[in-house]
Write a protein that holds these residues in place. Structure first.
Motif, short mmCIF file in Angstrom:
data_model
loop_
_atom_site.label_atom_id
_atom_site.label_comp_id
_atom_site.label_asym_id
_atom_site.label_seq_id
_atom_site.Cartn_x
_atom_site.Cartn_y
_atom_site.Cartn_z
N ASP A 151 0.82 -1.21 0.00
CA ASP A 151 0.00 0.00 0.00
C ASP A 151 0.86 1.26 0.00
O ASP A 151 0.40 2.32 -0.44
N LEU A 152 2.09 1.13 0.49
CA LEU A 152 2.98 2.29 0.62
C LEU A 152 4.41 1.81 0.60
O LEU A 152 4.74 0.80 1.22
N VAL A 153 5.27 2.54 -0.12
CA VAL A 153 6.72 2.29 -0.11
C VAL A 153 7.40 3.55 0.39
O VAL A 153 7.16 4.65 -0.15
N VAL A 154 8.27 3.42 1.40
CA VAL A 154 8.93 4.57 2.03
C VAL A 154 10.43 4.43 1.86
O VAL A 154 11.02 3.43 2.27
N GLY A 155 11.05 5.45 1.28
CA GLY A 155 12.49 5.44 1.06
C GLY A 155 13.24 6.14 2.18
O GLY A 155 13.38 7.36 2.17
N PHE A 156 13.71 5.38 3.13
CA PHE A 156 14.64 5.86 4.16
C PHE A 156 16.03 5.34 3.79
O PHE A 156 16.73 4.78 4.62
N ASP A 157 16.42 5.54 2.53
CA ASP A 157 17.64 4.92 2.03
C ASP A 157 18.80 5.89 1.86
O ASP A 157 19.69 5.69 1.05
N GLY A 158 18.80 6.96 2.67
CA GLY A 158 20.00 7.76 2.83
C GLY A 158 20.25 8.82 1.78
O GLY A 158 19.50 8.97 0.81
N ILE A 159 21.35 9.54 1.97
CA ILE A 159 21.67 10.67 1.12
C ILE A 159 21.90 10.25 -0.33
O ILE A 159 21.66 11.01 -1.25
#
Length: 377
Positions: A151-159
């Motif tokens: 339902d949702l994809v969140v990018g906490f994948d850095g600079i």
């Protein structure tokens, strides 16, 4: 939202794990795709200011962070000889201490354990290979060949976010500031009861930050060529050369820096995604959307605030698109304040010309910013 969501978090750093904890505890199904093979957080230690500790309290891990870290209340400003010039008490949010220094691996362990206990799954050695958003959900193929619909994809994948590149191409590549951070863990000196910042001519500043009762880290910022990298055989000597003008506790800390491999070097860059941070049901957060220079010690704090506020807006909204719009409306002004003031402080400390807008921010200064940031987020 009344119906539990399926959420894929791309990146198992501080922000990604915080989001996994917040969402899993709310009953959502959460999977974290982490490229590394384990939660072996890079770097030495970080400062958790009061607003970050407030998030840790909301996630139920505040006491664990304080147990493995070093709580402190006062920022000490010194001259290059180590003579104190000012002692500045630090503000706090309700229910949270003023600051906590903590080793990065210890924080990763605390958050990873909390995520697992909440029911989130971390898949190591995986990244997004393909992604298709049809407006109702996101079909994802991971690098291990597995597939799923979210339902949702969140990018906490850095600079260096691969997800940001997938969404926007090269339009928001990291911008090198011309300065780099040198850090190394050393034994804590008894007099270092909080951050001790010494200012000098060659370095923008040198800091001693306690991260456990036994340990602290020495950090220093210098102008460096973009292609410079420390010599693997003599990085400790190169750091000592740059700090030759400092005496007192900084010089004492340097006597313990004898292993070049212990020196952590990182260029200071920033990222500003000026377009919306979400495209459909895919959203960027933390450094992927708004990486700042470290001058307010708020980078990780902004990431964990992003995580908690996203969980709150998903609670409140009728659907995912509405939640993402409300989340960004809350987060963008605060994250941009941190980024803009951090960059202005860097320019001021290094004698670089500032704009009239930056001069206005500098009137707030680091102490004033701390008081701004302990207000509700």
């Amino acid at each position: 939202m009344a119906t539990p969501l399926r959420v894929l978090v791309h990146g198992g750093g501080i922000g990604g794990l915080s989001l996994a904890v917040a969402l899993a505890r709310r009953g959502h199904t959460v999977e974290v795709a982490e490229l590394r093979e384990q939660l072996d957080a890079l770097g030495v230690g970080i400062i958790q200011p009061s607003n970050a500790l407030h998030v840790m309290r909301e996630l139920g891990v505040l006491e664990q962070c304080l147990e493995v870290g070093f709580e402190w209340e006062v920022l000490t400003i010194c001259d290059p000889a180590g003579n104190p010039l000012a002692k500045i008490p630090q503000p706090r949010m309700d229910g949270a201490p003023a600051n906590n220094g903590i080793p990065r691996p210890a924080l990763a362990e605390v958050l990873g354990r909390a995520a697992a206990e909440a029911g989130a799954t971390v898949r190591f050695g995986t990244t997004i290979a393909e992604l298709a958003d049809d407006g109702e959900g996101v079909d994802v193929t991971l690098s291990d060949g597995s597939t799923g619909r979210w339902d949702l994809v969140v990018g906490f994948d850095g600079i260096g976010s691969p997800l940001r590149t997938r969404l926007y191409g090269d339009r928001h590549r990291p911008e090198y500031t011309g300065f780099a951070n040198w850090r190394v863990t050393v034994p804590r000196q008894d007099e270092v009861q909080g951050v001790v910042m010494s200012t000098g001519n060659r370095a923008a500043k040198a800091l001693l930050t306690p991260i456990t009762p036994e340990l602290m880290y020495l950090g220093a910022v210098f102008a460096e060529a973009e292609d410079f990298r420390p010599d693997p055989e003599r990085a400790h000597e190169q750091l000592a050369e740059r700090l030759a003008g400092f005496a007192g506790p900084v010089a004492e800390a340097l006597t313990h820096v004898t292993d070049p491999a212990a020196v952590v070097y990182s260029r200071i860059s920033q990222v500003t995604v000026e377009e919306p941070w979400h495209v459909g049901r895919v959203v960027l957060a933390g450094d992927a959307a708004h990486a700042s220079t470290p001058h307010l010690a708020q980078g990780a704090a902004m990431a964990v605030e992003d995580a908690l506020v996203l969980a709150q807006e998903l609670d409140a909204a009728a659907d995912v698109p509405a939640a993402l719009a409300a989340w960004e409306a809350r987060r963008r002004p605060r994250a941009m304040f941190v980024q803009s003031l951090s960059r202005a402080v860097l320019k001021q400390e290094t004698g670089t010309a500032t704009t009239p807008e930056e001069d206005e921010l500098l009137e707030i200064g680091i102490p004033g910013a701390a008081h701004v940031l302990v207000k509700p987020y």
